[in-house]
Scaffold this motif. Structure first.
Motif, short mmCIF file in Angstrom:
data_model
loop_
_atom_site.label_atom_id
_atom_site.label_comp_id
_atom_site.label_asym_id
_atom_site.label_seq_id
_atom_site.Cartn_x
_atom_site.Cartn_y
_atom_site.Cartn_z
N SER A 56 -7.72 -3.13 -1.11
CA SER A 56 -6.60 -2.87 -2.01
C SER A 56 -6.08 -1.44 -1.97
O SER A 56 -5.17 -1.10 -2.73
CB SER A 56 -7.02 -3.19 -3.46
OG SER A 56 -8.13 -2.40 -3.85
N GLU A 57 -6.64 -0.58 -1.10
CA GLU A 57 -6.26 0.83 -1.12
C GLU A 57 -5.96 1.37 0.27
O GLU A 57 -6.57 0.96 1.26
CB GLU A 57 -7.38 1.67 -1.74
CG GLU A 57 -7.60 1.42 -3.22
CD GLU A 57 -8.72 2.27 -3.79
OE1 GLU A 57 -8.75 2.46 -5.02
OE2 GLU A 57 -9.58 2.74 -3.01
N VAL A 58 -5.02 2.32 0.31
CA VAL A 58 -4.69 3.08 1.51
C VAL A 58 -4.88 4.56 1.17
O VAL A 58 -4.41 5.02 0.12
CB VAL A 58 -3.24 2.83 1.96
CG1 VAL A 58 -2.89 3.71 3.16
CG2 VAL A 58 -3.04 1.37 2.31
N THR A 59 -5.58 5.28 2.03
CA THR A 59 -5.79 6.71 1.81
C THR A 59 -4.94 7.50 2.79
O THR A 59 -4.98 7.26 4.00
CB THR A 59 -7.27 7.10 1.98
OG1 THR A 59 -8.06 6.35 1.06
CG2 THR A 59 -7.48 8.59 1.71
N ALA A 60 -4.14 8.43 2.26
CA ALA A 60 -3.31 9.31 3.09
C ALA A 60 -3.92 10.71 3.07
O ALA A 60 -4.38 11.18 2.03
CB ALA A 60 -1.88 9.34 2.56
N ARG A 61 -3.90 11.35 4.22
CA ARG A 61 -4.48 12.70 4.34
C ARG A 61 -3.53 13.60 5.10
O ARG A 61 -2.88 13.18 6.06
CB ARG A 61 -5.83 12.64 5.06
CG ARG A 61 -6.42 14.02 5.39
CD ARG A 61 -7.79 13.91 6.03
NE ARG A 61 -8.78 13.47 5.06
CZ ARG A 61 -10.06 13.25 5.36
NH1 ARG A 61 -10.48 13.41 6.61
NH2 ARG A 61 -10.91 12.85 4.43
N ALA A 62 -3.46 14.87 4.66
CA ALA A 62 -2.72 15.91 5.37
C ALA A 62 -3.67 17.06 5.63
O ALA A 62 -4.41 17.48 4.74
CB ALA A 62 -1.52 16.38 4.55
N GLU A 63 -3.68 17.57 6.88
CA GLU A 63 -4.60 18.64 7.29
C GLU A 63 -3.82 19.76 7.96
O GLU A 63 -2.85 19.50 8.68
CB GLU A 63 -5.64 18.10 8.28
CG GLU A 63 -6.43 16.90 7.77
CD GLU A 63 -7.35 16.32 8.83
OE1 GLU A 63 -8.28 15.60 8.47
OE2 GLU A 63 -7.12 16.60 10.04
N ILE A 64 -4.27 21.00 7.75
CA ILE A 64 -3.58 22.13 8.36
C ILE A 64 -4.57 23.25 8.66
O ILE A 64 -5.59 23.40 7.97
CB ILE A 64 -2.46 22.66 7.44
CG1 ILE A 64 -1.47 23.53 8.22
CG2 ILE A 64 -3.04 23.42 6.25
CD1 ILE A 64 -0.20 23.84 7.45
N LYS A 65 -4.27 24.01 9.71
CA LYS A 65 -5.01 25.24 10.02
C LYS A 65 -4.00 26.28 10.49
O LYS A 65 -3.19 26.02 11.38
CB LYS A 65 -6.07 25.01 11.09
CG LYS A 65 -6.93 26.25 11.34
CD LYS A 65 -8.18 25.94 12.15
CE LYS A 65 -9.10 27.15 12.23
NZ LYS A 65 -10.39 26.83 12.90
N PHE A 107 -3.49 5.38 -2.41
CA PHE A 107 -2.38 4.54 -2.86
C PHE A 107 -2.83 3.08 -2.87
O PHE A 107 -3.65 2.68 -2.04
CB PHE A 107 -1.19 4.65 -1.90
CG PHE A 107 -0.58 6.02 -1.82
CD1 PHE A 107 0.54 6.33 -2.56
CD2 PHE A 107 -1.13 6.99 -0.99
CE1 PHE A 107 1.11 7.59 -2.48
CE2 PHE A 107 -0.57 8.25 -0.90
CZ PHE A 107 0.55 8.56 -1.65
N PRO A 108 -2.29 2.28 -3.79
CA PRO A 108 -2.53 0.84 -3.68
C PRO A 108 -1.80 0.30 -2.45
O PRO A 108 -0.79 0.87 -2.03
CB PRO A 108 -1.94 0.28 -4.98
CG PRO A 108 -0.91 1.29 -5.39
CD PRO A 108 -1.45 2.63 -4.94
N THR A 109 -2.31 -0.75 -1.87
CA THR A 109 -1.66 -1.31 -0.68
C THR A 109 -0.22 -1.74 -0.98
O THR A 109 0.62 -1.75 -0.09
CB THR A 109 -2.45 -2.51 -0.13
OG1 THR A 109 -2.69 -3.44 -1.21
CG2 THR A 109 -3.78 -2.07 0.45
N SER A 110 0.05 -2.05 -2.24
CA SER A 110 1.42 -2.42 -2.61
C SER A 110 2.35 -1.21 -2.67
O SER A 110 3.57 -1.36 -2.76
CB SER A 110 1.42 -3.12 -3.98
OG SER A 110 0.87 -2.25 -4.98
N GLY A 111 1.78 0.01 -2.60
CA GLY A 111 2.59 1.22 -2.70
C GLY A 111 2.73 1.97 -1.39
O GLY A 111 2.97 3.19 -1.38
N LYS A 112 2.59 1.27 -0.25
CA LYS A 112 2.68 1.93 1.05
C LYS A 112 4.01 2.63 1.27
O LYS A 112 4.09 3.64 1.97
CB LYS A 112 2.45 0.91 2.17
CG LYS A 112 1.01 0.46 2.34
CD LYS A 112 0.88 -0.47 3.53
CE LYS A 112 -0.56 -0.89 3.76
NZ LYS A 112 -0.68 -1.78 4.94
N SER A 113 5.07 2.09 0.67
CA SER A 113 6.40 2.67 0.89
C SER A 113 6.52 4.08 0.32
O SER A 113 7.43 4.83 0.69
CB SER A 113 7.47 1.77 0.27
OG SER A 113 7.25 1.62 -1.13
#
Length: 366
Positions: free
Chosen positions: A115-124, A149-155
């Motif tokens: 039920s979940e999607v994890t988004a990640r941002a990385e920088i150096k 995010f919930p899978t329903s909120g991918k947009s």
């Protein structure tokens, strides 16, 4: 016969390895105008240098068809970041000019549960000061942020990633300003050509051991041959490969028939069982794509009995089972799954209380 079976299994494994990946399309991100509070900044960014190992894109998102879509900064990374930082760090005669080198910038997203999607941002980033013909590296920083995010909120993920890029830059520049004000910078003279060479960084130190993982779905068909029964089972297995030891969830529907040798001499002529089972498995990777697995499950169902006078009766089944085996799972997002192992089961059958045997399975990963 053995040669033919070997050829079939070899072809199936090759097919699983060779399943093609879907091609990339592209989307561009424009950093929105925004400012953060900077009290009398003592520096400004004179130049932004793109020093990434892979300058083609800054990561990917997924569209409605679950296809990967490459992300780029518009018009390009150096100009986009330069415009963004200039809104808060305004050039003035009393501020020191700083060269900012982007060593790594990556956006990622993975489904990490049902039920979940994890988004990640990385920088150096690396900060430099120029002194005539010399170049002084004065600060290096890496940072990352996750959001679930919930899978329903991918947009909503792409817009959130744009905001997260701005957040990463603000965090790193603020930390640099704080370190500079307190004179805690550790400086090092480097070859000026370092600004012309791509970095070798393909992962942040702070995210090692913190993989996002990926949610996998498996549908398998199993054929079992036991001491007392023979039958089949269709199973769904869902798991994330975030850890080295994987604990997936599994549920199955199956049917089995008691062997003639077991019912011989009893009052029954036919004994069939229909079960629903649920439980969990532990997968331990032995080699790339090959796993040892141990399963613990609870089967619940009905035993259908027919005696020698054709009289039918039913018996409620419940028990506990375990399995140990090996499984081949391809790396590709779509491919064939193969497995085999042995099982043991305790249950409330009228014909027997224990059963054991072996099983072979074939399935699909998606």
């Amino acid at each position: 016969m053995l040669v033919n079976i070997t050829r079939v299994f070899t072809c199936l494994i090759i097919f699983g390895w060779a399943t093609p990946q879907l091609g990339y399309t592209q989307v561009r991100i424009v950093l929105k105008p925004s400012q953060w509070k900077v009290d009398a900044p003592s520096f400004y960014i004179q130049e932004v240098v793109d020093g990434r190992k892979d300058p083609q894109n800054i990561g990917y998102t997924k569209n409605g068809l679950d296809e990967k879509v490459a992300i780029k900064l518009s018009p390009d990374l150096s100009k986009a970041i330069q415009v963004f930082v200039n809104q808060s760090l305004v050039k003035n005669p009393e501020a020191a000019p700083i060269t900012l080198q982007v060593l790594y910038l990556k956006l990622k997203e993975e489904q990490t549960s049902t039920s979940e999607v994890t988004a990640r941002a990385e920088i150096k980033l690396a900060f430099y000061e120029k002194e005539a013909t010399r170049l002084k590296r004065i600060y290096v920083i890496e940072h990352y942020e996750d959001e679930v995010f919930p899978t329903s909120g991918k947009s909503r993920i792409l817009d959130a990633q744009e905001k997260r890029i701005r957040g990463l830059l603000e965090h790193c520049l603020t930390k640099f300003g704080e370190e500079r004000e307190t004179e805690r910078l550790k400086t090092e003279y480097v070859d000026p050509k370092v600004l012309d060479k791509p970095s070798t960084i393909d992962q942040l130190e702070i995210t090692k051991g913190k993989s996002l993982g990926h949610w996998h779905n498996l549908i398998t068909f199993k054929r079992s041959m036991g001491h007392h029964t023979q039958g089949w089972q269709v199973s769904y297995i869902g798991f994330s490969n975030r850890e080295e030891i994987i604990v997936p969830f599994i549920f199955s529907l199956g049917q089995s028939q008691t062997k003639e040798a077991t019912i011989r001499g009893s009052e029954y002529r036919v004994v069939d069982a229909y079960t629903f089972s649920f439980g969990s498995q532990v997968y331990i990777q032995l080699l790339p794509n090959f796993y040892a697995n141990v399963t613990l499950n609870i089967p619940i169902g009905i035993e259908m009995l027919r005696d020698r006078q054709e009289k039918r009766s039913q018996n409620f089944l419940i028990g506990i089972g375990s399995k140990q085996g090996l499984m081949y799972i391809p790396k590709s997002s779509l491919g064939l799954v193969l497995g085999g192992g042995v099982y043991q089961r305790l249950q409330t059958s009228r014909m027997f209380s224990t059963d054991w045997g072996f099983e072979l399975s074939i399935g699909i990963k998606f």
